[in-house]
Design a protein around this motif. Sequence first.
Motif, PDB file in Angstrom:
ATOM      1  N   LYS A  33       0.869  -1.114   0.119  1.00 14.16           N
ATOM      2  CA  LYS A  33       0.070   0.184   0.071  1.00 14.16           C
ATOM      3  C   LYS A  33       1.076   1.009   0.037  1.00 14.16           C
ATOM      4  CE  LYS A  33      -3.711  -2.275   2.738  1.00 14.16           C
ATOM      5  NZ  LYS A  33      -4.679  -1.983   3.159  1.00 14.16           N
ATOM      6  N   VAL A  34       0.624   1.883  -0.250  1.00 14.80           N
ATOM      7  CA  VAL A  34       0.856   3.739  -0.621  1.00 14.80           C
ATOM      8  C   VAL A  34       0.825   4.195   0.923  1.00 14.80           C
ATOM      9  CG1 VAL A  34       0.962   5.553  -1.238  1.00 14.80           C
ATOM     10  CG2 VAL A  34       0.893   3.764  -3.054  1.00 14.80           C
ATOM     11  N   VAL A  70       3.513  14.461  -5.207  1.00 14.67           N
ATOM     12  CA  VAL A  70       4.052  13.818  -5.886  1.00 14.67           C
ATOM     13  C   VAL A  70       3.469  12.743  -6.344  1.00 14.67           C
ATOM     14  CG1 VAL A  70       5.848  11.701  -5.222  1.00 14.67           C
ATOM     15  CG2 VAL A  70       6.385  14.121  -4.097  1.00 14.67           C
ATOM     16  N   LEU A  71       3.144  12.368  -7.982  1.00 21.14           N
ATOM     17  CA  LEU A  71       2.533  11.995  -8.839  1.00 21.14           C
ATOM     18  C   LEU A  71       3.010  10.270  -8.122  1.00 21.14           C
ATOM     19  CD1 LEU A  71       1.557  13.861 -11.618  1.00 21.14           C
ATOM     20  CD2 LEU A  71       0.231  13.241  -8.973  1.00 21.14           C
ATOM     21  N   VAL A  72       4.010  10.366  -8.289  1.00 21.93           N
ATOM     22  CA  VAL A  72       4.327   8.710  -8.901  1.00 21.93           C
ATOM     23  C   VAL A  72       5.069   8.383  -7.134  1.00 21.93           C
ATOM     24  CG1 VAL A  72       5.796   6.916  -9.613  1.00 21.93           C
ATOM     25  CG2 VAL A  72       4.549   8.411 -10.872  1.00 21.93           C
ATOM     26  N   PRO A  73       4.825   7.413  -6.825  1.00 23.78           N
ATOM     27  CA  PRO A  73       5.133   7.653  -4.959  1.00 23.78           C
ATOM     28  C   PRO A  73       7.245   7.000  -5.176  1.00 23.78           C
ATOM     29  CG  PRO A  73       2.877   5.953  -5.196  1.00 23.78           C
ATOM     30  CD  PRO A  73       3.455   6.553  -6.945  1.00 23.78           C
ATOM     31  N   TYR A  84      12.913   5.020   7.357  1.00 23.98           N
ATOM     32  CA  TYR A  84      12.856   3.964   6.391  1.00 23.98           C
ATOM     33  C   TYR A  84      13.912   4.482   5.987  1.00 23.98           C
ATOM     34  CZ  TYR A  84       7.527   3.306   7.103  1.00 23.98           C
ATOM     35  OH  TYR A  84       7.375   2.768   8.162  1.00 23.98           O
ATOM     36  N   GLU A  85      14.527   3.456   4.729  1.00 27.17           N
ATOM     37  CA  GLU A  85      15.195   3.231   3.501  1.00 27.17           C
ATOM     38  C   GLU A  85      14.584   4.034   2.199  1.00 27.17           C
ATOM     39  OE1 GLU A  85      19.582   1.706   4.395  1.00 27.17           O
ATOM     40  OE2 GLU A  85      18.667   0.787   2.097  1.00 27.17           O
ATOM     41  N   LEU A  86      15.076   4.534   1.876  1.00 24.95           N
ATOM     42  CA  LEU A  86      14.625   5.269   0.007  1.00 24.95           C
ATOM     43  C   LEU A  86      15.669   4.301  -1.343  1.00 24.95           C
ATOM     44  CD1 LEU A  86      13.374   7.325  -1.565  1.00 24.95           C
ATOM     45  CD2 LEU A  86      14.764   8.564  -1.461  1.00 24.95           C
ATOM     46  N   VAL A  87      14.936   3.602  -1.557  1.00 27.56           N
ATOM     47  CA  VAL A  87      15.125   2.566  -2.964  1.00 27.56           C
ATOM     48  C   VAL A  87      14.989   3.841  -4.096  1.00 27.56           C
ATOM     49  CG1 VAL A  87      15.460   0.491  -3.766  1.00 27.56           C
ATOM     50  CG2 VAL A  87      14.773   0.819  -0.994  1.00 27.56           C
ATOM     51  N   ALA A  88      13.698   4.057  -4.023  1.00 22.99           N
ATOM     52  CA  ALA A  88      13.755   4.978  -5.735  1.00 22.99           C
ATOM     53  C   ALA A  88      12.751   5.661  -5.119  1.00 22.99           C
ATOM     54  CB  ALA A  88      12.514   3.486  -6.762  1.00 22.99           C
ATOM     55  N   THR A 103       5.970  14.969   3.732  1.00 18.41           N
ATOM     56  CA  THR A 103       5.784  13.810   3.976  1.00 18.41           C
ATOM     57  C   THR A 103       5.872  13.421   2.225  1.00 18.41           C
ATOM     58  OG1 THR A 103       3.570  14.029   3.636  1.00 18.41           O
ATOM     59  CG2 THR A 103       4.107  13.590   5.563  1.00 18.41           C
ATOM     60  N   MET A 104       6.042  12.492   1.960  1.00 20.34           N
ATOM     61  CA  MET A 104       6.513  11.361   0.665  1.00 20.34           C
ATOM     62  C   MET A 104       5.164  10.204  -0.060  1.00 20.34           C
ATOM     63  SD  MET A 104       9.903  11.527  -1.956  1.00 20.34           S
ATOM     64  CE  MET A 104       9.696   9.890  -2.834  1.00 20.34           C
TER      65      MET A 104
END
Length: 312
Positions: A33-34, A70-73, A84-88, A103-104
């Motif tokens: 889920k987003v 932000v349109l693409v999570p 959390y660790e950002l992957v993309a 937030t994002m």
Amino acid sequence: MAAKDDRRASIKLSTVDDLFSTDESRADAQREKVMEIPLAEISEFPGHPFKVKADEAMLEMADSVKQYGVLVPGLVRPKPDGSYELVAGHRRKKASELAGAETMPCIVRELDDDQATIIMVDSNLQRENISASEKAFAYKMKLEAMKRQAGRPSKENVSQLGTQKRSDQLLAEQVGDSRNQIQRYIRLTELTPTILEMVDEKQIAFNPAVELSYLSEKEQQDLYETMQSEDCTPSLAQAQRMKKLSQDGRLNMDVIFSILTEEKPNQKEKLHIQRERIDRFFPREFTEKQKEDLIVQLLEGWYRKRQREHER
């Protein structure tokens, strides 16, 4: 009696939630889920090789985030401490920060280190403008991750003969560069940061840079200092010579200086004379070779005349 107690203990009773939930609801619970995650809780990917610059394109993205969000999570993986660790989505995160967002939207996914590395590289290789250093470190990180995964190959990575493909062969098929070119890019990771920056700025061409990557760190430092002081960079032939001298243990500051300051064929000054200034002196049927020969002949006569005058 004891056997009956054992059988009762082995019976697993369904919970109330299990009894009243449907297959659809249970599947939905397992779907990704987003989530809106605070930017302060998202850390950068370790060793992320792609530069995130606050350039004009980034400012335009920040304006877009202000208007539409932000349109693409992004994609993150959970860390043991609850963050959390950002992957993309590194550019999206930077744009969100510039837009003043707190937030994002992100998809949270459980990933091991190798899975996360491969996804991170693949998502960023889609960018239009990628520098040589970014591609070099990205290829290196992904290839190392693929090699670690080679101990648990999937069916699609095994040929019809039952032999596993080499990791660099698989990478070549995925990214469109040959195995040899991938290895040449990875060689650039052996350059010192100052010289690698010159490669990114296109002050040093790719092929000479690959040859220079074989120099030791001290030799590269001497090379950089000489390039800066003499305002010059090595050609491919000069880089190859320095590599050979380095391998023979005969490369030092003096040798580097002598190689870099020698005159290159393409650096020799050429004499340019506007055609309209001399064409009127030649017959129309004269070829370029005849014009050249006549000019040289006249200059030789002029030179001999000056020599005779000096001898008097």
